[in-house]
Each structure stands twice: as C-alpha cells, then as structure tokens.
Design an enzyme around this catalytic site. Sequence first.
Site, short mmCIF file in Angstrom:
data_model
loop_
_atom_site.label_atom_id
_atom_site.label_comp_id
_atom_site.label_asym_id
_atom_site.label_seq_id
_atom_site.Cartn_x
_atom_site.Cartn_y
_atom_site.Cartn_z
N SER A 119 25.70 60.93 -36.94
CA SER A 119 25.96 60.37 -35.61
C SER A 119 25.24 59.05 -35.41
O SER A 119 25.54 58.33 -34.48
CB SER A 119 25.40 61.31 -34.53
OG SER A 119 25.79 62.62 -34.74
N HIS A 140 32.44 59.11 -38.80
CA HIS A 140 31.85 59.82 -37.67
C HIS A 140 32.94 60.45 -36.80
O HIS A 140 33.56 59.79 -35.98
CB HIS A 140 30.98 58.84 -36.86
CG HIS A 140 30.29 59.46 -35.69
ND1 HIS A 140 29.93 58.76 -34.58
CD2 HIS A 140 29.88 60.74 -35.47
CE1 HIS A 140 29.34 59.56 -33.72
NE2 HIS A 140 29.32 60.78 -34.24
N GLU A 152 34.84 57.10 -35.84
CA GLU A 152 34.18 55.81 -36.05
C GLU A 152 33.99 55.66 -37.55
O GLU A 152 33.36 56.52 -38.18
CB GLU A 152 32.79 55.81 -35.39
CG GLU A 152 32.74 55.32 -33.98
CD GLU A 152 31.30 55.21 -33.46
OE1 GLU A 152 30.99 54.19 -32.85
OE2 GLU A 152 30.50 56.14 -33.66
N ASN A 190 27.31 56.53 -29.85
CA ASN A 190 26.05 57.09 -29.37
C ASN A 190 25.12 56.06 -28.75
O ASN A 190 24.24 56.41 -27.97
CB ASN A 190 25.36 57.85 -30.51
CG ASN A 190 26.01 59.20 -30.66
OD1 ASN A 190 26.26 59.89 -29.68
ND2 ASN A 190 26.34 59.57 -31.88
P1 NAD Z 1 24.92 72.22 -37.35
O1 NAD Z 1 23.47 72.49 -37.20
O2 NAD Z 1 25.91 72.99 -36.54
O3 NAD Z 1 25.34 72.43 -38.90
C1 NAD Z 1 24.63 71.90 -39.99
C2 NAD Z 1 24.92 72.78 -41.21
O4 NAD Z 1 24.39 72.14 -42.37
C3 NAD Z 1 24.28 74.17 -41.13
O5 NAD Z 1 25.27 75.16 -41.36
C4 NAD Z 1 23.26 74.16 -42.28
O6 NAD Z 1 23.12 75.42 -42.92
C5 NAD Z 1 23.87 73.14 -43.22
N1 NAD Z 1 22.92 72.51 -44.12
C6 NAD Z 1 21.68 72.03 -43.87
N2 NAD Z 1 21.14 71.48 -44.97
C7 NAD Z 1 22.08 71.62 -45.96
C8 NAD Z 1 22.12 71.24 -47.33
N3 NAD Z 1 21.11 70.58 -47.90
N4 NAD Z 1 23.22 71.53 -48.04
C9 NAD Z 1 24.26 72.19 -47.47
N5 NAD Z 1 24.30 72.55 -46.16
C10 NAD Z 1 23.20 72.28 -45.43
O7 NAD Z 1 25.09 70.65 -37.13
P2 NAD Z 1 26.39 69.85 -36.60
O8 NAD Z 1 26.35 69.78 -35.12
O9 NAD Z 1 27.59 70.38 -37.30
O10 NAD Z 1 26.06 68.37 -37.12
C11 NAD Z 1 26.22 68.01 -38.47
C12 NAD Z 1 26.23 66.51 -38.61
O11 NAD Z 1 27.29 65.96 -37.80
C13 NAD Z 1 24.94 65.81 -38.13
O12 NAD Z 1 24.71 64.70 -38.95
C14 NAD Z 1 25.30 65.38 -36.70
O13 NAD Z 1 24.55 64.28 -36.28
C15 NAD Z 1 26.76 65.00 -36.91
N6 NAD Z 1 27.58 65.03 -35.68
C16 NAD Z 1 27.39 66.02 -34.75
C17 NAD Z 1 28.18 66.04 -33.62
C18 NAD Z 1 28.02 67.13 -32.58
O14 NAD Z 1 28.59 66.99 -31.49
N7 NAD Z 1 27.32 68.20 -32.89
C19 NAD Z 1 29.17 65.06 -33.42
C20 NAD Z 1 29.35 64.10 -34.40
C21 NAD Z 1 28.55 64.09 -35.54
#
Ligand code: NAD
Length: 283
Positions: A119, A140, A152, A190
């Site tokens: 993000s 993104h 993005e 963001n």
């Molecule tokens: P989340 O916590 O729901 O999921 C993250 C997952 O990654 C978990 O299942 C965890 O077990 C796994 N994980 C952690 N380390 C790992 C590794 N080394 N290898 C494999 N898997 C691993 O998080 P999310 O909300 O899905 O966010 C994920 C990414 O997307 C982040 O970078 C976040 O900034 C980005 N993002 C989030 C949103 C949102 O609204 N939540 C929107 C856009 C982008």
Amino acid sequence: MQISKVMVVGAGQMGTGIAQVCIQAGFEVVLHDVKSDILEKARTQMSEGLTRAVAKREMTEQEMATSLSRLQTSTNLAESSTCDLIIEAIIEDLTLKKELFKKLDQMIPTHAILASNTSSLPITEMAAVTNRPDKVIGMHFMNPVPVMELVEMIRGLQTSDHTYETMHTLANQLGKTAVEVKDFPGFVSNRVLMPMINEAIYAVYEGVATPKDIDTVMKLGMNHPMGPLTLADFIGLDTCLSIMEILHEGFSDSKYRPCPLLRQYVKAGWLGKKAGQGFFEYT
Ligand code: NAD
C-alpha cells in the site's frame, strides 16, 4: 510477454481476492502462505465469493467450477519456479518483503515479473535486493479486490517499459483500470486517503464526536459510500498505522503523525474487522 501462471504470496484478505480475480480471468494460480489452515480458509472464502457471483448471475456454475480448477494452494514457495508472475501480498513490512523478494529472485524463471501489492512501501527498494530491478513493479489493488476497479501501477526507478506494459495489459485482463503512479510514499491513494482516516481518528481521540457520528458526517455530508472509521476497520488498523508511519518517515513532515489512539488500538489487538473489534464491533 505472455503470462499464464501466477503465484500469489500471502493468502490474507488481499491475496485471496487477487487469486480470485486471476482464476476468474483464466490464469493458473498458485496461492502460497506459510500455514495450510490459512490456505484452506482462503479457498473457502473464494468459493463463497464465486457462489455469490453465481447467485447474482454474474457467472454460471460451470464457469465457477472451471475457475476453481485453476487454483492450486501450497505452503512451498519453490512452486514459484514455474510461474511467469509473482504477486506478493504478505503483511506490510519492508524487511519481510525484501527477504521474500531476495528468495523469489533466486527461485523464479529469468523472464518472470515480481509485483508487490504494497500500500505504501518503496518498490525501488524491494527491486534493489533482486537481480531483476527492471522486472519489479508495484500492483496496488484496492479492497475488496473482486469489487474495486482501480489498480495503482507503481513504477520503481528501474521498472522497464516492457514490464509496465505487460502488467498494464494484465490489469485490464483482470477487468481493472490501471493508473500509472511514481514511487513516492503512499503513492496517490494512501497519500490522500490515510491523512483523512487519521484525522477522523483524532476526532474520536479528542472527543469531537462518536465514531458512528463521524462516519455519518462523511457519508451524508460528503457523499462517501463508507465512513472513514468503517473503512479503517475494513483496511485493518495495523495496516493504517504502518502506512501513516511510512508517510511520516518518508516525508519527514509532522502532518502525517499517527494518532496515539490508533497506536493504542493496534497494541490492544483491535485491528478492525479481521479481529472482530476496531472502531466498531464485528460478530
Ligand atoms: P493480511 O494480514 O490479511 O494477510 C497477510 C498474509 O500474509 C497472512 O495470511 C500471512 O500469513 C501471510 N504472510 C506473512 N508473511 C508471509 C511470508 N513470508 N510468506 C508467505 N505468506 C506470508 O494482510 P492484507 O490486508 O491482505 O494485506 C496484504 C498486503 O496488501 C499488505 O502489503 C497491505 O499493505 C496491502 N494492501 C492492503 C489493503 C487492505 O485494505 N487491507 C489494500 C491494499 C493493499
């Protein structure tokens, strides 16, 4: 470049959605996470999402079955060795993402592209730990991925035109609209959204109004489909905090200081919808 097989790393809320739109668009997908129970949960969520699409007549049962047959789940990162594209969606932590990119760079084919769904973290820095900085890009997606149209596309300093064009085409194949953005903290989405959410949290912190009323002001007064505090709960308060920290550090500007209440909620484990408790309660 032709992309047929994609690995999505991280089966959380974003990774699950990304994998779903990829199988729906006809790509073979390997969804990877560290634990098999997380992958099982992701598969169930995806099937529920597609079942809803069938109920809304957006797809047939046959199309749903075909889509799900394109999905493989695995706890073995080495499955990436047969993929043309890796989309990383692990937690928002630059050290972890850099470690992962370094490992993947050694495992994946030379032609393969490494994309991050970060993000706010610097794509250029993730690219620098690989031997293919020209093939590293930010992709993104917005939450929830199957619903939101925007992606993005973040060009790191060394991202090649070829990589950008390949990924722009892929975003269109997924039914998304891609917008080109340069690699600066928070990108566009963001950088504009998070200070608004942080300010709404300050309004709670200072007792200006209740969370419900703050959301009502923004929904009815500004025509936002969702209030900023509900949106923060949906994004995850841990993710919101880390983005504010990145903006604060990246621009060295106090206007981005995270609200102490946001820090306190995260420390308490009140991470929003995924934890059942944030600014609102979820059952
Ligand atoms: P989340 O916590 O729901 O999921 C993250 C997952 O990654 C978990 O299942 C965890 O077990 C796994 N994980 C952690 N380390 C790992 C590794 N080394 N290898 C494999 N898997 C691993 O998080 P999310 O909300 O899905 O966010 C994920 C990414 O997307 C982040 O970078 C976040 O900034 C980005 N993002 C989030 C949103 C949102 O609204 N939540 C929107 C856009 C982008």
